[in-house]
Write a protein that holds these residues in place. Structure first.
Motif, mmCIF file in Angstrom:
data_model
loop_
_atom_site.group_PDB
_atom_site.id
_atom_site.type_symbol
_atom_site.label_atom_id
_atom_site.label_comp_id
_atom_site.label_asym_id
_atom_site.label_seq_id
_atom_site.Cartn_x
_atom_site.Cartn_y
_atom_site.Cartn_z
ATOM 1 N N SER A 137 15.574 -3.841 -18.467
ATOM 2 C CA SER A 137 15.746 -2.443 -18.854
ATOM 3 C C SER A 137 14.434 -1.795 -19.250
ATOM 4 N N ARG A 138 13.429 -2.603 -19.594
ATOM 5 C CA ARG A 138 12.126 -2.046 -19.978
ATOM 6 C C ARG A 138 11.075 -3.137 -19.884
ATOM 7 N N LEU A 139 9.816 -2.713 -19.817
ATOM 8 C CA LEU A 139 8.708 -3.660 -19.885
ATOM 9 C C LEU A 139 8.477 -4.053 -21.333
ATOM 10 N N LEU A 140 8.297 -5.329 -21.577
ATOM 11 C CA LEU A 140 8.001 -5.803 -22.916
ATOM 12 C C LEU A 140 6.539 -5.518 -23.261
ATOM 13 N N PRO A 141 6.211 -5.426 -24.556
ATOM 14 C CA PRO A 141 4.813 -5.185 -24.933
ATOM 15 C C PRO A 141 3.844 -6.207 -24.330
ATOM 16 N N VAL A 142 4.259 -7.478 -24.266
ATOM 17 C CA VAL A 142 3.367 -8.494 -23.719
ATOM 18 C C VAL A 142 3.178 -8.287 -22.210
ATOM 19 N N LEU A 176 0.808 -1.220 0.000
ATOM 20 C CA LEU A 176 0.000 0.000 0.000
ATOM 21 C C LEU A 176 0.842 1.272 0.000
ATOM 22 N N GLU A 177 1.902 1.317 0.790
ATOM 23 C CA GLU A 177 2.705 2.532 0.843
ATOM 24 C C GLU A 177 3.363 2.824 -0.500
ATOM 25 N N GLU A 178 3.836 1.783 -1.174
ATOM 26 C CA GLU A 178 4.494 1.979 -2.465
ATOM 27 C C GLU A 178 3.530 2.439 -3.552
ATOM 28 N N LEU A 179 2.228 2.220 -3.337
ATOM 29 C CA LEU A 179 1.265 2.730 -4.312
ATOM 30 C C LEU A 179 1.235 4.256 -4.308
ATOM 31 N N GLU A 180 1.686 4.858 -3.206
ATOM 32 C CA GLU A 180 1.772 6.309 -3.110
ATOM 33 C C GLU A 180 3.140 6.809 -3.570
ATOM 34 N N SER A 181 4.189 6.235 -2.989
ATOM 35 C CA SER A 181 5.557 6.634 -3.347
ATOM 36 C C SER A 181 6.511 5.540 -2.909
ATOM 37 N N LEU A 182 7.644 5.459 -3.587
ATOM 38 C CA LEU A 182 8.629 4.443 -3.266
ATOM 39 C C LEU A 182 9.583 4.944 -2.188
ATOM 40 N N PRO A 183 9.920 4.090 -1.220
ATOM 41 C CA PRO A 183 10.982 4.459 -0.288
ATOM 42 C C PRO A 183 12.271 4.737 -1.054
ATOM 43 N N VAL A 184 13.115 5.590 -0.513
ATOM 44 C CA VAL A 184 14.334 5.998 -1.212
ATOM 45 C C VAL A 184 15.190 4.797 -1.595
ATOM 46 N N TYR A 201 13.729 2.914 -4.500
ATOM 47 C CA TYR A 201 13.908 3.671 -5.741
ATOM 48 C C TYR A 201 15.353 3.556 -6.245
ATOM 49 N N ARG A 202 16.301 3.686 -5.341
ATOM 50 C CA ARG A 202 17.708 3.638 -5.738
ATOM 51 C C ARG A 202 18.098 2.288 -6.314
ATOM 52 N N ASN A 203 17.510 1.220 -5.786
ATOM 53 C CA ASN A 203 17.898 -0.127 -6.212
ATOM 54 C C ASN A 203 17.039 -0.680 -7.339
ATOM 55 N N ALA A 204 16.008 0.058 -7.735
ATOM 56 C CA ALA A 204 15.105 -0.444 -8.776
ATOM 57 C C ALA A 204 15.725 -0.282 -10.160
ATOM 58 N N CYS A 205 15.436 -1.229 -11.021
ATOM 59 C CA CYS A 205 15.889 -1.108 -12.410
ATOM 60 C C CYS A 205 14.826 -0.358 -13.209
ATOM 61 N N ALA A 206 15.136 -0.088 -14.478
ATOM 62 C CA ALA A 206 14.257 0.749 -15.299
ATOM 63 C C ALA A 206 12.868 0.137 -15.469
ATOM 64 N N ALA A 207 12.805 -1.185 -15.658
ATOM 65 C CA ALA A 207 11.501 -1.821 -15.865
ATOM 66 C C ALA A 207 10.629 -1.728 -14.615
ATOM 67 N N GLU A 208 11.237 -1.877 -13.451
ATOM 68 C CA GLU A 208 10.482 -1.751 -12.205
ATOM 69 C C GLU A 208 9.923 -0.339 -12.047
ATOM 70 N N LEU A 209 10.748 0.660 -12.324
ATOM 71 C CA LEU A 209 10.287 2.041 -12.211
ATOM 72 C C LEU A 209 9.173 2.331 -13.217
ATOM 73 N N GLU A 210 9.287 1.743 -14.393
ATOM 74 C CA GLU A 210 8.240 1.913 -15.403
ATOM 75 C C GLU A 210 6.911 1.344 -14.905
ATOM 76 N N LEU A 211 6.984 0.189 -14.261
ATOM 77 C CA LEU A 211 5.772 -0.442 -13.748
ATOM 78 C C LEU A 211 5.195 0.350 -12.581
ATOM 79 N N TRP A 212 6.056 0.857 -11.709
ATOM 80 C CA TRP A 212 5.571 1.668 -10.597
ATOM 81 C C TRP A 212 4.907 2.950 -11.095
ATOM 82 N N ARG A 213 5.431 3.515 -12.175
ATOM 83 C CA ARG A 213 4.783 4.708 -12.744
ATOM 84 C C ARG A 213 3.383 4.374 -13.244
#
Length: 348
Positions: free
Chosen positions: A317-322, A151-159, A162-174
């Motif tokens: 590095s990114r989310l795939l179309p599927v 639930l907390e991450e649905l609002e914002s990611l802990p620092v 965020y620092r340890n997340a890869c690009a695909a994870e950040l894309e999904l969180w967005r």
């Protein structure tokens, strides 16, 4: 559970494992196999000829103390509503637990991959899960809120996240954090009605059903607690939905939207009878399932798409179309679980 190696170079951890096995009178492990999973693990035969599966919940790991406490409480009791691998012993200080290795077996994921998962198997699993949900809640059973959905991450990611997340994870969180309707649909999953609560496995996946001969054992009880039975039912449904969606890519090419939808629908149509067989057996076995279980189970099946995507996005590095398609399907189900329940095989 997917095997990832047959050797282990961490001498210190092997010494910890062998120390426990020696205390149990089993002797050290010989050659070992390791498997993918959230915890370090080893499987093999000890010098005494005993086949074992050992896992270590590293002290100081996030939630590790609570997980270890749940497992030790379970194995210290005589509570056994469904079969599980026999625990041979543990060391609370090092977080190591040793289990009987059940062999020869195939788990539910391997059966599905091999095309051998049939309606009879689905029915057996449905009855097993129903027996778990019908069991009395022992006094030691954890009643805390499960860590997922976060639930907390649905609002914002802990620092640190965020620092340890890869690009695909950040894309999904967005995708998640920027969708108010979606986050509003996810939040109620964490507040089920009190009257509906039962013992739940809490992290149900196909590979945790270990099938050998006439017996099915349920493994990996890390998230056992008093919770919403819809979480387990929805996870079973969601596993098949996720497999169907990701299987679109296996057909090759880069299909457009309409073809993607058509392929996904066709693939899910092939596995829907398995879900229906699971659900029929579950309903027949359960004594008094609550009236809203179907809707909540469908919603959890929708959430399961994001659960699996978050688990798989690490190091991408990114989310795939599927994968974006899976997120879209999960969103649609979460926003209208009543509409999709029958389509998913959860006939009222």
């Amino acid at each position: 559970m997917a095997e990832i190696g047959s050797s282990d170079t961490n001498t210190a951890e092997r010494e910890i494992v062998d120390s426990l096995l020696a205390k149990l009178g089993l002797g050290a492990l010989g050659s070992v196999r390791t498997y993918r999973g959230r915890h370090r693990n080893w499987a093999g035969t000890t010098v005494s000829g005993t086949e074992v599966f050992v896992k270590r919940i590293a002290p100081g790991s996030p939630g590790g103390a609570r997980t270890l406490g749940r497992l030790i409480a379970l194995e210290s009791s005589d509570w056994a509503p469904v079969p599980r691998p026999r625990c041979l012993g543990w060391d609370a200080d090092t977080g190591v637990l040793a289990y009987e290795l059940v062999a020869p077996v195939r788990d539910g994921r391997r059966l599905a991959d091999d095309g051998d998962f049939d309606e009879a198997t689905a029915g057996r699993l449905g009855r097993l899960v129903a027996r778990l949900h019908d069991a009395p809640c022992p006094p030691w059973l954890d009643s805390s809120c499960p860590p997922l959905p976060p639930l907390e991450e649905l609002e914002s990611l802990p620092v640190e996240v965020y620092r340890n997340a890869c690009a695909a994870e950040l894309e999904l969180w967005r995708l998640l954090q920027g969708d108010e309707a979606l986050t509003a649909a996810i939040r109620p999953l964490c507040t089920p009605p009190e009257a509906a609560l039962t013992p739940v496995h809490g992290d149900l996946r196909l590979d945790q059903f270990v099938i050998g001969g006439s017996e099915v054992r349920l493994t990996d009880w890390d998230e056992l607690r008093r919770g919403d039975p819809a979480r387990d039912v929805g996870a079973f449904v969601g596993e098949w939905l996720f497999r169907s969606t990701l299987g679109i890519a296996a057909a090759g090419g880069t299909p457009g939207h309409e073809e993607t939808v058509a392929r996904g629908a066709a693939r899910f149509g092939q596995v829907r009878p398995l879900i229906a067989a699971f659900w029929r057996a579950y309903r027949k076995e359960r004594r008094e399932p609550d009236a809203d279980l179907v809707r909540r189970s469908a919603a959890f099946a929708g959430w399961h798409q994001f659960d699996r995507l978050l688990a798989g996005a690490e190091k991408q590095s990114r989310l795939l179309p599927v994968e974006r398609a899976a997120a879209g399907i999960g969103r649609a189900v979460l926003l209208a679980p009543d509409r999709f329940a029958t389509t998913l095989g959860l006939a009222a």
